[in-house]
Design a protein around this motif. Sequence first.
Motif, PDB file in Angstrom:
ATOM      1  N   SER A  47      46.728 -38.777 -39.594  1.00  0.00           N
ATOM      2  CA  SER A  47      45.409 -39.114 -40.146  1.00  0.00           C
ATOM      3  C   SER A  47      45.466 -39.514 -41.619  1.00  0.00           C
ATOM      4  N   ILE A  48      46.352 -38.934 -42.384  1.00  0.00           N
ATOM      5  CA  ILE A  48      46.461 -39.306 -43.797  1.00  0.00           C
ATOM      6  C   ILE A  48      46.974 -40.743 -43.914  1.00  0.00           C
ATOM      7  N   GLY A  49      47.940 -41.095 -43.100  1.00  0.00           N
ATOM      8  CA  GLY A  49      48.455 -42.462 -43.099  1.00  0.00           C
ATOM      9  C   GLY A  49      47.394 -43.473 -42.719  1.00  0.00           C
ATOM     10  N   LEU A  50      46.573 -43.135 -41.721  1.00  0.00           N
ATOM     11  CA  LEU A  50      45.504 -44.036 -41.309  1.00  0.00           C
ATOM     12  C   LEU A  50      44.449 -44.146 -42.402  1.00  0.00           C
ATOM     13  N   THR A  61      36.979 -50.401 -42.095  1.00  0.00           N
ATOM     14  CA  THR A  61      36.049 -49.623 -42.908  1.00  0.00           C
ATOM     15  C   THR A  61      34.590 -49.985 -42.649  1.00  0.00           C
ATOM     16  N   SER A  62      34.342 -51.113 -42.019  1.00  0.00           N
ATOM     17  CA  SER A  62      32.954 -51.485 -41.735  1.00  0.00           C
ATOM     18  C   SER A  62      32.604 -51.288 -40.255  1.00  0.00           C
ATOM     19  N   LYS A  63      33.532 -50.744 -39.498  1.00  0.00           N
ATOM     20  CA  LYS A  63      33.295 -50.510 -38.069  1.00  0.00           C
ATOM     21  C   LYS A  63      32.852 -49.059 -37.871  1.00  0.00           C
ATOM     22  N   THR A  64      31.557 -48.873 -37.712  1.00  0.00           N
ATOM     23  CA  THR A  64      30.958 -47.537 -37.666  1.00  0.00           C
ATOM     24  C   THR A  64      31.559 -46.659 -36.572  1.00  0.00           C
ATOM     25  N   SER A  65      31.743 -47.209 -35.378  1.00  0.00           N
ATOM     26  CA  SER A  65      32.269 -46.388 -34.277  1.00  0.00           C
ATOM     27  C   SER A  65      33.679 -45.891 -34.589  1.00  0.00           C
ATOM     28  N   PHE A  66      34.468 -46.714 -35.251  1.00  0.00           N
ATOM     29  CA  PHE A  66      35.829 -46.302 -35.629  1.00  0.00           C
ATOM     30  C   PHE A  66      35.771 -45.187 -36.663  1.00  0.00           C
ATOM     31  N   ILE A  67      34.901 -45.346 -37.657  1.00  0.00           N
ATOM     32  CA  ILE A  67      34.757 -44.346 -38.721  1.00  0.00           C
ATOM     33  C   ILE A  67      34.318 -43.003 -38.131  1.00  0.00           C
ATOM     34  N   ILE A  68      33.379 -43.029 -37.205  1.00  0.00           N
ATOM     35  CA  ILE A  68      32.884 -41.791 -36.591  1.00  0.00           C
ATOM     36  C   ILE A  68      33.987 -41.098 -35.805  1.00  0.00           C
ATOM     37  N   LYS A  69      34.694 -41.861 -34.973  1.00  0.00           N
ATOM     38  CA  LYS A  69      35.777 -41.266 -34.171  1.00  0.00           C
ATOM     39  C   LYS A  69      36.888 -40.720 -35.066  1.00  0.00           C
ATOM     40  N   ILE A  72      35.778 -37.470 -36.687  1.00  0.00           N
ATOM     41  CA  ILE A  72      35.854 -36.335 -35.761  1.00  0.00           C
ATOM     42  C   ILE A  72      37.290 -35.804 -35.694  1.00  0.00           C
ATOM     43  N   ILE A  73      38.255 -36.712 -35.606  1.00  0.00           N
ATOM     44  CA  ILE A  73      39.664 -36.300 -35.591  1.00  0.00           C
ATOM     45  C   ILE A  73      40.010 -35.558 -36.876  1.00  0.00           C
ATOM     46  N   LEU A  74      39.601 -36.126 -38.002  1.00  0.00           N
ATOM     47  CA  LEU A  74      39.897 -35.510 -39.296  1.00  0.00           C
ATOM     48  C   LEU A  74      39.245 -34.131 -39.407  1.00  0.00           C
ATOM     49  N   LEU A  75      38.001 -34.012 -38.980  1.00  0.00           N
ATOM     50  CA  LEU A  75      37.294 -32.730 -39.022  1.00  0.00           C
ATOM     51  C   LEU A  75      37.994 -31.689 -38.147  1.00  0.00           C
ATOM     52  N   LEU A  76      38.398 -32.086 -36.950  1.00  0.00           N
ATOM     53  CA  LEU A  76      39.129 -31.166 -36.072  1.00  0.00           C
ATOM     54  C   LEU A  76      40.420 -30.688 -36.722  1.00  0.00           C
ATOM     55  N   GLN A  77      41.138 -31.590 -37.370  1.00  0.00           N
ATOM     56  CA  GLN A  77      42.383 -31.206 -38.030  1.00  0.00           C
ATOM     57  C   GLN A  77      42.124 -30.249 -39.186  1.00  0.00           C
TER      58      GLN A  77
END
Length: 89
Positions: A47-50, A61-69, A72-77
């Motif tokens: 996730s840090i690399g991404l 950075t302008s794709k909302t669905s990508f940012i949300i998903k 969620i991954i970052l929050l879980l980590q």
Amino acid sequence: MEVLLVSLFVINSIEFILAGYDKYLAVKHKRRIPENTLFTIAFFGGSIGLLLAMLLFRHKTSKTSFIIKFGIILLLQIVLVYLKLTGKI
């Protein structure tokens, strides 16, 4: 501990390179790397690399669905690391 750090460095480097390459493919209008591939690598420690690739290359950075998903991954980590450090898991 050293093995974990080396592993995280390698997976984050791979994720960073893949996201950068995906940006290159996007600019050239070529077949892209699937988002699920980027998410899977991010989930397993990249996730840090991404995040760095998103900021540096201004990729997805302008794709909302990508940012949300990704969020969620970052929050879980973050939650998993917190639980591990506090001895709750």
